[in-house]
Design a protein around this motif. Sequence first.
Motif, mmCIF file in Angstrom:
data_model
loop_
_atom_site.group_PDB
_atom_site.id
_atom_site.type_symbol
_atom_site.label_atom_id
_atom_site.label_comp_id
_atom_site.label_asym_id
_atom_site.label_seq_id
_atom_site.Cartn_x
_atom_site.Cartn_y
_atom_site.Cartn_z
ATOM 1 N N GLN A 172 -15.924 13.353 13.210
ATOM 2 C CA GLN A 172 -16.294 12.252 14.100
ATOM 3 C C GLN A 172 -16.763 12.783 15.463
ATOM 4 O OE1 GLN A 172 -13.659 8.696 14.003
ATOM 5 N NE2 GLN A 172 -12.656 9.672 12.271
ATOM 6 N N GLN A 274 -10.851 13.081 19.052
ATOM 7 C CA GLN A 274 -10.832 11.743 18.431
ATOM 8 C C GLN A 274 -9.398 11.246 18.469
ATOM 9 O OE1 GLN A 274 -9.668 11.022 14.936
ATOM 10 N NE2 GLN A 274 -10.113 8.846 15.210
ATOM 11 N N TYR A 286 -13.649 5.878 7.181
ATOM 12 C CA TYR A 286 -14.800 6.572 7.793
ATOM 13 C C TYR A 286 -15.548 7.389 6.736
ATOM 14 C CZ TYR A 286 -17.631 8.932 11.309
ATOM 15 O OH TYR A 286 -18.694 9.397 12.056
ATOM 16 N N ARG A 293 -19.535 2.734 10.872
ATOM 17 C CA ARG A 293 -18.145 2.430 11.230
ATOM 18 C C ARG A 293 -17.901 0.980 10.838
ATOM 19 N NH1 ARG A 293 -15.058 5.938 14.048
ATOM 20 N NH2 ARG A 293 -16.175 7.625 15.078
#
Length: 405
Positions: A172, A274, A286, A293
């Motif tokens: 991410q 994250q 995810y 998202r």
Amino acid sequence: MQKYNLGYICQPSANVKKSIAILGSTGSIGTQALEVIASHPEKFSVEVLTSNSNADLLIEQSILLQPNAVVIADEKKYHQVKTALEKFPIKVFAGDAALSQVMEMETIDMVLTAVVGFAGLKPTLAAINAGKQIALANKETLVVAGELVTALAKEKAVNIYPVDSEHSAIFQCLAGEWNNPIEKIYLTASGGPFRGKDKAFLTTVKKEQALKHPNWDMGAKITIDSASMMNKGLEMIEAKWLFHLTPDQIDVIIHPQSIIHSIVQFRDGSMKAQMGLPDMKLPIQYALGYPDRLKSTFPRFDFANYSSLTFEKPDSTTFRNLALSIVALQKGGNLPCILNAANEIAVAAFLKDQIGFLEMSDLIEECMSAIKFIEHPTLEDYIHTDHETRIKAKEWIEKKLTVIR
Ligand code: NDP
Ligand code: MG
């Protein structure tokens, strides 16, 4: 098709419904994945479900979700599943080979590998070989045969999306940074239930204490791995393969609150982290929904409940599994495979009260020095190494039990 420097292939926002196969649908990750899928019926459908021997739950899930096919690895349970699903248009298979064979079904878009341990390797390879996108929870697959698995994924243009929360966090953080080299990553670890304890304490601990993880509710094997810090060792090796890192680019930091799930440091010194409450449904969603998202109702982090987020250095002298993993990470070859097989046997023996908590590291170390090192293993070498290590580890345990008797 655009390729990023990490090997990931650019994917446009997916407005099509994905058909998902779940290897290990009856486990902790598998059941949470089904919750994610159930809350996004417009995005996902269930194509295949599998379990090892939990026939009852597999039947219940199948009746509810009506997959195209189900596999129960334990052949003794075939008739129970077949009979229960007789009046539904669901194909029922049994046995290890079937786990790999169903991966070839044309209707599968993505495979979530949520089997635990070495058993995940063959079906994962089969899925990649069939060109299926992978959402990977089964970290042992990359630990054992990362070089082979990632090479095959590259050849078949398959992306491996991490489900493990730390690796999902790194993934991410990399969004929008695909062509910026990583300087270093920090994998965060809660430290488990025995954080700060010494060896004298650890010699006395029982499985009931080790199974009480402070922040995560997971399957038994990974919970013991978390208590022994083996989980973080396995995750260092997993990160090496997922993000093409060298061992010195991978660091571990203890973060007891499990809010920061991992950190990437770039070459300008900037760090991205994250954050979120510890809930595996987030990284599962995810991976399944990437690059989108998806909306969720998961509980949100509230700053007012956390006056501080803290960090400590890991203690790899007390938690020797971490030190042993770093040796395997650095040396490579079949050593991570030996580490993994010995650990699987050690954890199973600890759960049966056959060996103590610290003896798990003794056993792993013994196997790492006893089993022949192979620098460039083939798939057959990995299978042989896994087999030999399990024999050696079981002999070690048997010898110990004989002395006690
Ligand atoms: P569980 O033990 O809860 O579930 C394992 C699943 O795999 C079950 O469906 C089980 O079937 C099946 N299974 C077990 N052995 C075999 C086998 N030999 N052949 C075929 N199927 C098998 O594990 P978790 O869900 O906790 O973990 C799954 C993987 O995800 C592990 O690699 C773990 O490290 C990783 N992971 C898990 C996290 C978590 O929060 N749980 C977090 C991050 C990673 P049955 O129910 O019939 O036994
Ligand atoms: Mg993890």
